[in-house]
Write a protein that holds these residues in place. Structure first.
Motif, PDB file in Angstrom:
ATOM      1  N   SER A 206       2.304   2.046  -3.341  1.00  0.00           N
ATOM      2  CA  SER A 206       1.290   2.546  -4.267  1.00  0.00           C
ATOM      3  C   SER A 206       0.788   3.927  -3.883  1.00  0.00           C
ATOM      4  O   SER A 206      -0.095   4.475  -4.572  1.00  0.00           O
TER       5      SER A 206
ATOM      6  N   ALA B 228      -6.236   8.889  -3.243  1.00  0.00           N
ATOM      7  CA  ALA B 228      -6.351   7.550  -2.642  1.00  0.00           C
ATOM      8  C   ALA B 228      -7.611   6.849  -3.126  1.00  0.00           C
ATOM      9  O   ALA B 228      -8.678   7.450  -3.261  1.00  0.00           O
ATOM     10  N   THR B 229      -7.460   5.557  -3.376  1.00  0.00           N
ATOM     11  CA  THR B 229      -8.611   4.697  -3.710  1.00  0.00           C
ATOM     12  C   THR B 229      -8.737   3.541  -2.729  1.00  0.00           C
ATOM     13  O   THR B 229      -9.758   2.854  -2.726  1.00  0.00           O
ATOM     14  N   ARG B 230      -7.683   3.341  -1.933  1.00  0.00           N
ATOM     15  CA  ARG B 230      -7.698   2.246  -0.957  1.00  0.00           C
ATOM     16  C   ARG B 230      -7.215   2.765   0.391  1.00  0.00           C
ATOM     17  O   ARG B 230      -6.542   3.787   0.470  1.00  0.00           O
ATOM     18  N   LEU B 231      -7.553   2.013   1.444  1.00  0.00           N
ATOM     19  CA  LEU B 231      -7.128   2.342   2.803  1.00  0.00           C
ATOM     20  C   LEU B 231      -6.813   1.034   3.522  1.00  0.00           C
ATOM     21  O   LEU B 231      -7.637   0.113   3.522  1.00  0.00           O
TER      22      LEU B 231
ATOM     23  N   HIS C  80       0.831  -1.206   0.000  1.00  0.00           N
ATOM     24  CA  HIS C  80       0.000   0.000   0.000  1.00  0.00           C
ATOM     25  C   HIS C  80       0.865   1.256   0.000  1.00  0.00           C
ATOM     26  O   HIS C  80       0.540   2.243  -0.691  1.00  0.00           O
TER      27      HIS C  80
ATOM     28  N   LEU D 225     -13.726   4.420  -0.698  1.00  0.00           N
ATOM     29  CA  LEU D 225     -12.455   3.725  -0.523  1.00  0.00           C
ATOM     30  C   LEU D 225     -12.673   2.228  -0.379  1.00  0.00           C
ATOM     31  O   LEU D 225     -13.664   1.785   0.223  1.00  0.00           O
TER      32      LEU D 225
ATOM     33  N   GLU E  82      -0.922   4.670  -1.175  1.00  0.00           N
ATOM     34  CA  GLU E  82      -2.205   4.578  -0.478  1.00  0.00           C
ATOM     35  C   GLU E  82      -1.991   4.749   1.025  1.00  0.00           C
ATOM     36  O   GLU E  82      -0.932   4.397   1.563  1.00  0.00           O
TER      37      GLU E  82
ATOM     38  N   TYR F  87      -4.014  12.430   1.202  1.00  0.00           N
ATOM     39  CA  TYR F  87      -4.063  11.412   0.136  1.00  0.00           C
ATOM     40  C   TYR F  87      -5.240  11.727  -0.777  1.00  0.00           C
ATOM     41  O   TYR F  87      -6.283  11.070  -0.750  1.00  0.00           O
TER      42      TYR F  87
END
Length: 694
Positions: free
Chosen positions: A182, A276-279, A179, A309, A184, A273
C-alpha cells in the motif's frame, strides 16, 4: 677369504652416496647383498665399513635367503611391524579416555577434570592419574581417530518457545507485506547496547602503522566518577533500506524510544512517505519498547495525535529479538564500522554511525538527542483505558493499532515528564496533612531529618552490594530517585497508620508499587531501630480518588474499626482482653523459639552476625497469629473468613493453625465453643463492628 682394505673403502664410499636416498629396508637389503658377495666374514666386514650393527646386516641376509616378495609401494615394514599401540597393550585406555570427554557424562564426578578445561595436557594428566600413562600428542591422535575435534559453542538453542511463535512470525510478515504494497512506511526499531565513552578497549582490529596501536585503559569496567554514556536507538526502514539512529545521553525509557521514532519521522519519514496515513512498527517484546509498558503505548498515542498517522505495532514473540530486521541489517554494520576504535565523545559516536554504509546501498543518518528522559513516569490503568488502542484479533497483547483522535474528541492523556513531576510534588505536599500523618509538618520534617543520615548510609550500602564494589560515579551523577529521603519517610508514615494501601499510594503518586514497597520496607526498618512507633488510625481510604476527596475536604470516609479491637471482643475470644493479653505473654517466648527453630532448618545454619531477621515482616504479627488460632478453634469463624479479615490466603491461615495449636495446648488453654459461627468476614464485621466503640 681375506677382504682387502681397498674393497672395504669402495663399499664405504658407495653407501655414503646412496644412504640418504634409501629407506630403512632398502638400506638393509643393500648391505646384505654386499655381505653375501664377500662370503664368510662379509657381515662383520660390511657392518664395520659402513658403521651399522651386525644384527641389521644379518637381518637383511635372512630376508634375501627367505626370498620374501617385495613390499607394496610406500611401505617400509610389513603390516604388524613396529611397536604395538597403547590401546592394544591396554584395551581399557580408550574407554577411559572417551569417558572423560563424553559430552553427556561430563567425566567422573570425583575427578578434578570435571570442572576444568579438557585440554590434551589435562586429559593426559588425568589418564596418568588413573593408571594409564600417556602423552598429550597421543591423546590427540586417539581423539581424532575416534571422531573428536575441537568444537566451539553453537548458538542454536532458543530456550522455551511460545506455542504461537511461528504463527506470530507469519502474522508480522503479512502485516509488513500489506503495508508495503500500500506504500505505507514499515520500520523496525530497537535500542543498541549502551556504550561508555572514553579511551576504552573496543573489539576488533584496524590498520595502523606497525607498533603504534591506540592506547586505551586496561579496565573498561571503571572509567571514573563522571563517565558519559551513549544510548543508540535505531529506526530501520525495511522498504528503503535506510536507518536512523538517535543517540541519547540520559535514560533508555519508553519516552526516549518514541522520541526516536518521532525524530525519524520529522527528519526522514514525512519526506520519504508524503502520502502516508499509516505506520507499521515491528519491535521485540522487551526493553524500552516492551509490549507490557503503558508508557510506550501512551507515547505512541501522543505521536499518532501529532502526526495524524494510524500506528500499528507488531511485537516479535519473547526470546526472538534476533529475528528483528534491525539487528542484522543495521546494528551489525554499525558495530563493524567502529571496531577497534575507542568512542571518546558523542560526536565520534554520531559521525561513526552516520558513516556506516554497505555495498547493497544502506544509508544511515544519526543525530544527538540531549534531552532528559527521567525514570518513574507511570501511566495509570484509567489513563491506559482512555487511549485509542484497538487490539487485533490475533494476540492482541502483541499486535495492536493506535488511531489518532477524532477532531473534537478528548485528546489522549499527556505523558510530559515535567507535568508528572509537578503533580507528584503537589500530591506529596497534600499527603503531609496532619490529619493523615498524626503530626505537624514541623514534627514530620524533624523526623525526616533524624533519619536522613541513616537513609543515606542504607542506600550507599545497598548500592555497594548491587554493584559489587565502590561507586563508579560521583554522588548525584546517576539517575535521580523517584522519592526523596523525606518523601520516603512520609509514605511510610501514611502506610503504617493504615490509611491506605501501597497500591493506592502508587496510583496517587504515579509510581510503581514495587518502588513504594521498597521505600516503606527500608524506612520501616530505620524507624524500628530508633524505637519510633507509628500506630494505626481509624481513617481508611480504599482508592486514590477517595483519598484526594478527603484531602480536598469534599468527603470524609467513615472511620474504620481497627482489626485488633474487632477480633479481641470477648464475644469472639470467650475471655476478657486482660486474660487474652496474659495468654499472649505466656505464648510469646515459646513461639519465638519455634520461629527461630524453623528458620534455622530452612537456612541450614545460624544467622550471620548483624542480621535482624530480614527486612519484610510477616504477613501477620505474633498476636494476630495467636488470635486467629483462638477464633478458629472456638469455631467463631471459618478459615476463609479469617483469611478475608487478615487479607491472606487460607493456606497461610492453615499454616498458622498448625504452628499455634501445640503452643496453646502447652499453655493449658481449653477452647470453648462459640455461640455463633460467622462464615464470612462481612457478617462478622456487621455483627461485631456495629457494637464496637469508635
Amino acid at each position: 677369504m681375506a677382504i682387502d682394505a681397498e674393497t672395504l673403502r669402495q663399499v664405504t664410499t658407495r653407501f655414503e652416496v646412496l644412504a640418504p636416498h634409501l629407506n630403512e629396508r632398502q638400506r638393509r637389503l643393500a648391505l646384505a647383498a654386499e655381505a653375501r658377495l664377500f662370503g664368510h666374514g662379509g657381515v662383520r666386514a660390511v657392518a664395520r665399513a659402513v658403521g651399522v650393527s651386525e644384527t641389521t646386516v644379518r637381518a637383511g641376509v635372512f630376508e634375501l635367503e627367505r626370498g620374501d616378495d617385495p613390499l607394496p609401494v610406500g611401505r617400509v615394514r610389513r603390516p604388524g611391524g613396529g611397536r604395538k599401540s597403547l590401546t592394544e597393550h591396554d584395551p581399557k585406555l580408550l574407554p577411559a579416555l572417551l569417558a572423560l570427554v563424553e559430552p553427556d557424562e561430563r567425566g567422573d564426578p570425583t575427578s578434578p577434570l570435571r570442572w576444568t578445561t579438557k585440554s590434551l595436557r589435562h586429559l593426559a594428566d588425568e589418564l596418568t592419574r588413573q593408571g594409564y600413562p600417556i602423552s598429550a600428542p597421543t591423546v590427540g591422535r586417539l581423539l581424532h581417530r575416534n571422531g573428536f575435534s575441537l568444537q566451539a559453542n553453537a548458538k542454536t538453542l532458543e530456550g522455551d518457545q511460545h506455542p504461537d511463535r511461528d504463527a506470530q512470525f507469519n502474522y508480522v510478515n503479512e502485516q509488513v507485506r500489506e503495508h508495503q504494497q500500500s506504500g505505507e512506511p514499515v520500520i523496525s526499531v530497537d535500542a543498541k547496547k549502551k556504550e561508555q565513552l572514553g579511551l576504552l578497549p573496543s573489539g576488533g582490529r584496524e590498520w595502523r602503522p606497525h607498533g603504534e596501536p591506540v592506547k586505551v585503559v586496561d579496565h573498561s569496567f571503571f572509567t571514573g566518577p563522571n563517565v558519559e554514556q551513549a544510548l543508540p536507538y535505531g529506526v530501520y526502514d525495511l522498504t528503503r533500506d535506510t536507518g536512523w539512529v538517535n543517540v541519547g545521553v540520559d535514560h533508555d525509557t519508553a519516552a526516549f524510544a518514541v522520541a526516536s521514532i518521532r525524530r525519524w519521522w520529522q527528519a526522514r519519514g514525512h519526506l520519504d512517505y508524503q502520502q502516508a496515513t499509516r505506520l507499521l512498527i515491528t519491535a521485540d517484546a522487551g526493553g524500552s519498547n516492551c509490549y507490557r509498558f503503558r508508557l510506550w503505548k501512551a507515547e505512541l498515542a501522543t505521536l499518532a495525535a501529532e502526526t495524524g498517522l494510524t500506528i500499528t505495532v507488531c511485537h516479535f514473540p519473547p526470546g526472538t529479538s534476533k529475528w528483528n530486521k534491525i539487528e542484522h541489517r543495521l546494528f551489525s554494520h554499525i558495530t563493524m564500522n567502529w571496531r577497534g576504535r575507542p568512542l571518546t565523545s558523542h560526536e565520534i559516536v554520531v559521525q561513526t554511525i552516520a558513516a556506516t554504509t554497505t555495498r547493497t546501498g544502506l544509508r544511515v543518518d544519526a543525530s544527538l538527542d540531549p534531552g532528559d528522559y527521567p525514570l518513574g513516569i507511570t501511566i495509570t490503568a484509567a489513563q491506559l483505558q482512555a487511549l485509542p488502542i484497538t487490539a487485533h484479533a490475533w494476540h492482541g497483547a502483541w499486535n495492536y493499532t493506535i488511531t489518532p483522535p477524532i477532531p473534537g474528541s478528548v485528546p489522549p492523556p499527556t505523558t510530559d515528564s515535567t507535568t508528572a513531576l509537578q503533580k507528584r510534588a503537589q500530591n506529596l505536599h497534600r499527603l503531609a496533612d496532619p490529619r493523615l500523618t498524626g503530626m505537624t509538618r514541623d514534627e514530620l520534617d524533624q523526623l525526616a531529618g533524624e533519619l536522613a543520615a541513616d537513609q543515606a548510609a542504607q542506600t550507599e550500602k545497598r548500592c555497594y552490594q548491587q554493584r559489587g564494589g565502590p561507586r563508579r560515579k560521583s554522588p548525584g551523577a546517576g539517575a535521580a530517585m523517584l522519592l526523596t529521603a523525606a518523601d520516603r519517610v512520609l509514605v511510610t508514615v501514611i502506610y503504617l497508620r493504615q490509611i491506605c494501601s501501597q497500591k493506592v499510594l502508587a496510583e496517587l503518586l504515579a509510581i510503581n508499587p514495587t518502588s513504594i514497597g521498597n521505600a516503606i520496607a527500608d524506612t520501616r526498618t530505620l524507624l524500628e531501630q530508633r524505637k519510633h512507633i507509628i500506630g494505626p488510625t481509624r481513617l481508611r481510604c480504599n482508592s486514590a480518588s477517595q483519598l484526594s476527596d478527603f484531602l480536598d475536604g469534599s468527603t470524609r470516609p467513615a472511620p474504620a474499626v481497627l482489626l485488633p479491637d474487632l477480633l479481641t471482643d470477648p464475644r469472639l475470644t470467650g475471655m476478657s482482653r486482660q486474660q487474652l493479653s496474659d495468654l499472649l505473654d505466656q505464648i510469646r517466648l515459646p513461639h519465638d523459639a519455634q520461629v527461630e527453630h524453623r528458620r534455622y532448618h530452612r537456612r541450614g545454619r545460624h544467622p550471620l552476625p548483624g542480621t535482624r531477621g530480614g527486612i519484610f515482616k510477616q504477613k501477620l504479627t505474633d498476636p494476630e497469629r495467636v488470635l486467629a488460632a483462638i477464633l478458629y478453634h472456638r469455631q467463631a469463624c471459618t478459615r476463609q473468613a479469617l483469611a478475608d479479615l487478615f487479607q491472606v490466603s487460607p493456606r497461610t491461615i492453615g499454616n498458622i493453625l498448625i504452628d499455634i495449636r501445640p503452643l496453646l495446648d502447652q499453655a493449658g488453654y481449653q477452647p470453648t465453643s462459640a455461640t455463633i459461627r460467622y462464615r464470612s468476614a462481612a457478617a462478622l464485621r456487621e455483627a461485631i463492628g456495629n457494637d464496637t466503640p469508635t
